[in-house]
Design a protein around this motif. Structure first.
Motif, PDB file in Angstrom:
ATOM      1  N   GLU A 120     -17.996 -37.361   1.758  1.00 21.30           N
ATOM      2  CA  GLU A 120     -17.639 -36.556   0.581  1.00 21.30           C
ATOM      3  C   GLU A 120     -17.752 -35.066   0.895  1.00 21.30           C
ATOM      4  O   GLU A 120     -16.923 -34.264   0.440  1.00 21.30           O
ATOM      5  CB  GLU A 120     -18.548 -36.912  -0.593  1.00 21.30           C
ATOM      6  CG  GLU A 120     -18.183 -36.185  -1.877  1.00 21.30           C
ATOM      7  CD  GLU A 120     -19.034 -36.593  -3.063  1.00 21.30           C
ATOM      8  OE1 GLU A 120     -18.927 -35.934  -4.120  1.00 21.30           O
ATOM      9  OE2 GLU A 120     -19.809 -37.564  -2.935  1.00 21.30           O
ATOM     10  N   ILE A 121     -18.769 -34.691   1.679  1.00 19.47           N
ATOM     11  CA  ILE A 121     -18.924 -33.282   2.058  1.00 19.47           C
ATOM     12  C   ILE A 121     -17.713 -32.814   2.859  1.00 19.47           C
ATOM     13  O   ILE A 121     -17.172 -31.722   2.635  1.00 19.47           O
ATOM     14  CB  ILE A 121     -20.220 -33.082   2.875  1.00 19.47           C
ATOM     15  CG1 ILE A 121     -21.443 -33.315   1.983  1.00 19.47           C
ATOM     16  CG2 ILE A 121     -20.267 -31.683   3.479  1.00 19.47           C
ATOM     17  CD1 ILE A 121     -22.765 -33.286   2.733  1.00 19.47           C
ATOM     18  N   LYS A 126     -12.530 -29.762   3.155  1.00 19.89           N
ATOM     19  CA  LYS A 126     -11.089 -29.689   3.414  1.00 19.89           C
ATOM     20  C   LYS A 126     -10.319 -29.229   2.181  1.00 19.89           C
ATOM     21  O   LYS A 126      -9.295 -28.546   2.291  1.00 19.89           O
ATOM     22  CB  LYS A 126     -10.575 -31.055   3.869  1.00 19.89           C
ATOM     23  CG  LYS A 126     -11.030 -31.456   5.268  1.00 19.89           C
ATOM     24  CD  LYS A 126     -10.481 -32.823   5.653  1.00 19.89           C
ATOM     25  CE  LYS A 126     -10.903 -33.214   7.060  1.00 19.89           C
ATOM     26  NZ  LYS A 126     -10.387 -34.561   7.440  1.00 19.89           N
ATOM     27  N   GLU A 127     -10.807 -29.612   1.001  1.00 21.66           N
ATOM     28  CA  GLU A 127     -10.124 -29.248  -0.239  1.00 21.66           C
ATOM     29  C   GLU A 127     -10.379 -27.800  -0.643  1.00 21.66           C
ATOM     30  O   GLU A 127      -9.646 -27.246  -1.472  1.00 21.66           O
ATOM     31  CB  GLU A 127     -10.581 -30.176  -1.372  1.00 21.66           C
ATOM     32  CG  GLU A 127     -10.121 -31.622  -1.206  1.00 21.66           C
ATOM     33  CD  GLU A 127     -10.683 -32.533  -2.280  1.00 21.66           C
ATOM     34  OE1 GLU A 127     -11.600 -32.078  -3.013  1.00 21.66           O
ATOM     35  OE2 GLU A 127     -10.223 -33.684  -2.396  1.00 21.66           O
ATOM     36  N   ARG A 128     -11.400 -27.188  -0.069  1.00 24.18           N
ATOM     37  CA  ARG A 128     -11.740 -25.807  -0.433  1.00 24.18           C
ATOM     38  C   ARG A 128     -10.714 -24.843   0.147  1.00 24.18           C
ATOM     39  O   ARG A 128     -10.453 -24.836   1.346  1.00 24.18           O
ATOM     40  CB  ARG A 128     -13.143 -25.463   0.080  1.00 24.18           C
ATOM     41  CG  ARG A 128     -13.619 -24.080  -0.332  1.00 24.18           C
ATOM     42  CD  ARG A 128     -15.130 -23.981  -0.191  1.00 24.18           C
ATOM     43  NE  ARG A 128     -15.567 -24.173   1.178  1.00 24.18           N
ATOM     44  CZ  ARG A 128     -15.786 -23.181   2.041  1.00 24.18           C
ATOM     45  NH1 ARG A 128     -15.579 -21.931   1.667  1.00 24.18           N
ATOM     46  NH2 ARG A 128     -16.208 -23.438   3.255  1.00 24.18           N
ATOM     47  N   GLY A 131     -11.212 -18.601   1.697  1.00 25.96           N
ATOM     48  CA  GLY A 131     -11.734 -17.469   0.944  1.00 25.96           C
ATOM     49  C   GLY A 131     -12.480 -17.843  -0.317  1.00 25.96           C
ATOM     50  O   GLY A 131     -13.103 -16.984  -0.947  1.00 25.96           O
ATOM     51  N   ARG A 132     -12.424 -19.125  -0.686  1.00 25.61           N
ATOM     52  CA  ARG A 132     -13.109 -19.571  -1.891  1.00 25.61           C
ATOM     53  C   ARG A 132     -14.520 -20.049  -1.546  1.00 25.61           C
ATOM     54  O   ARG A 132     -14.754 -20.614  -0.474  1.00 25.61           O
ATOM     55  CB  ARG A 132     -12.339 -20.717  -2.554  1.00 25.61           C
ATOM     56  CG  ARG A 132     -10.931 -20.345  -2.993  1.00 25.61           C
ATOM     57  CD  ARG A 132     -10.953 -19.389  -4.160  1.00 25.61           C
ATOM     58  NE  ARG A 132     -11.558 -20.003  -5.339  1.00 25.61           N
ATOM     59  CZ  ARG A 132     -11.792 -19.356  -6.480  1.00 25.61           C
ATOM     60  NH1 ARG A 132     -11.495 -18.065  -6.576  1.00 25.61           N
ATOM     61  NH2 ARG A 132     -12.326 -19.988  -7.513  1.00 25.61           N
ATOM     62  N   PRO A 133     -15.485 -19.832  -2.441  1.00 27.90           N
ATOM     63  CA  PRO A 133     -16.852 -20.295  -2.169  1.00 27.90           C
ATOM     64  C   PRO A 133     -16.957 -21.812  -2.279  1.00 27.90           C
ATOM     65  O   PRO A 133     -16.084 -22.475  -2.850  1.00 27.90           O
ATOM     66  CB  PRO A 133     -17.671 -19.609  -3.269  1.00 27.90           C
ATOM     67  CG  PRO A 133     -16.697 -19.410  -4.391  1.00 27.90           C
ATOM     68  CD  PRO A 133     -15.374 -19.126  -3.728  1.00 27.90           C
ATOM     69  N   LYS A 134     -18.010 -22.348  -1.740  1.00 25.07           N
ATOM     70  CA  LYS A 134     -18.241 -23.788  -1.833  1.00 25.07           C
ATOM     71  C   LYS A 134     -18.478 -24.181  -3.287  1.00 25.07           C
ATOM     72  O   LYS A 134     -19.057 -23.416  -4.063  1.00 25.07           O
ATOM     73  CB  LYS A 134     -19.461 -24.191  -1.002  1.00 25.07           C
ATOM     74  CG  LYS A 134     -19.307 -23.960   0.486  1.00 25.07           C
ATOM     75  CD  LYS A 134     -20.583 -24.359   1.216  1.00 25.07           C
ATOM     76  CE  LYS A 134     -20.463 -24.108   2.711  1.00 25.07           C
ATOM     77  NZ  LYS A 134     -21.700 -24.474   3.445  1.00 25.07           N
ATOM     78  N   SER A 135     -18.030 -25.365  -3.631  1.00 23.36           N
ATOM     79  CA  SER A 135     -18.274 -25.863  -4.983  1.00 23.36           C
ATOM     80  C   SER A 135     -19.753 -26.188  -5.138  1.00 23.36           C
ATOM     81  O   SER A 135     -20.479 -26.381  -4.153  1.00 23.36           O
ATOM     82  CB  SER A 135     -17.434 -27.113  -5.251  1.00 23.36           C
ATOM     83  OG  SER A 135     -17.855 -28.182  -4.410  1.00 23.36           O
ATOM     84  N   SER A 136     -20.205 -26.245  -6.381  1.00 30.83           N
ATOM     85  CA  SER A 136     -21.609 -26.574  -6.636  1.00 30.83           C
ATOM     86  C   SER A 136     -21.942 -27.971  -6.122  1.00 30.83           C
ATOM     87  O   SER A 136     -23.054 -28.219  -5.646  1.00 30.83           O
ATOM     88  CB  SER A 136     -21.911 -26.479  -8.135  1.00 30.83           C
ATOM     89  OG  SER A 136     -21.069 -27.352  -8.877  1.00 30.83           O
ATOM     90  N   ARG A 137     -20.966 -28.873  -6.191  1.00 34.33           N
ATOM     91  CA  ARG A 137     -21.176 -30.231  -5.689  1.00 34.33           C
ATOM     92  C   ARG A 137     -21.396 -30.226  -4.181  1.00 34.33           C
ATOM     93  O   ARG A 137     -22.316 -30.886  -3.674  1.00 34.33           O
ATOM     94  CB  ARG A 137     -19.961 -31.098  -6.043  1.00 34.33           C
ATOM     95  CG  ARG A 137     -19.975 -32.511  -5.462  1.00 34.33           C
ATOM     96  CD  ARG A 137     -21.069 -33.361  -6.052  1.00 34.33           C
ATOM     97  NE  ARG A 137     -21.016 -34.732  -5.551  1.00 34.33           N
ATOM     98  CZ  ARG A 137     -21.920 -35.667  -5.835  1.00 34.33           C
ATOM     99  NH1 ARG A 137     -22.949 -35.384  -6.616  1.00 34.33           N
ATOM    100  NH2 ARG A 137     -21.802 -36.884  -5.352  1.00 34.33           N
TER     101      ARG A 137
END
Length: 204
Positions: A120-121, A126-128, A131-137
């Motif tokens: 899942e990580i 890969k979906e990020r 330039g976007r920060p990591k999701s909280s999940r």
């Protein structure tokens, strides 16, 4: 029981009791399990001064209460994690014909547990978008995995799979906290070279 204290001098009445207070709630929170201390203060029918003995007594009682609650939360979290690992290993051996398992096989089960969210990580990474920060999940799972990696280095408490009878008990276990006490546990770490001969209590 006093449930609120004014910043100004005022009277609090409950039945025949009158207490004059000159302190704020932010300085001295009261907890429900402080009944005994609170009743002693109320029964004195006097004033509470910030430097007084009764005020300090309430402060100490509140601090003890907070420490007990914190300790209980930590203990429950640890037990919950240990129970989750035992359930994970039980599911691994269910349906298999092995009468017992080697140390390497047991360590492999623990490794699978530690990295159970790696897929899942990787997917979240890969979906990020660039330039976007990591999701909280993703942050939560990565932090959890890093913590469990460190625990594996110091040692996990796991069912002893080198004993045939213990493997049978594990397979028959219904998943309850009461039933888990019948299963012998040992402590192993990533660098363990043998399965310890002594039992290890899950409360340790």
């Amino acid at each position: 029981m006093i449930t609120e204290m004014s910043r100004h001098r005022s009277y609090f009445t409950e039945g025949r009791l009158v207490v004059r207070c000159a302190i704020s709630t932010t300085n001295m929170p009261l907890a429900h399990n402080l009944n005994k201390v609170s009743k002693n203060v109320l029964s004195s029918n006097g004033q509470l001064h910030m430097k007084g003995r009764k005020y300090k007594q309430l402060q100490r009682a509140t601090l003890r209460h907070q420490k007990l609650i914190q300790k209980k939360v930590i203990t429950n979290e640890r037990k919950e994690k240990q129970l989750g690992l035992t359930l994970f290993i039980r599911d691994k051996v269910l349906g298999e014909d092995n009468k017992c398992y080697t140390l390497d096989e047991l360590k492999s089960f623990v490794k699978d547990y530690v990295y159970r969210y790696s897929g899942e990580i990787e997917k979240l990474q890969k979906e990020r978008r660039p330039g976007r920060p990591k999701s909280s999940r993703q942050q939560k799972l990565e932090t959890l995995q890093e913590s469990e990696e460190q625990t594996f280095l110091s040692g996990y408490i796991v069912p002893d799979l080198s004993d045939e009878e213990n493997v049978l008990r594990l397979r028959a276990w219904n998943g309850t906290t009461g039933g888990v006490t019948s299963i012998r546990h040992v402590k192993i770490c990533k660098e363990s070279t043998h399965i310890p001969g002594e039992d290890c209590n899950m409360d340790e």
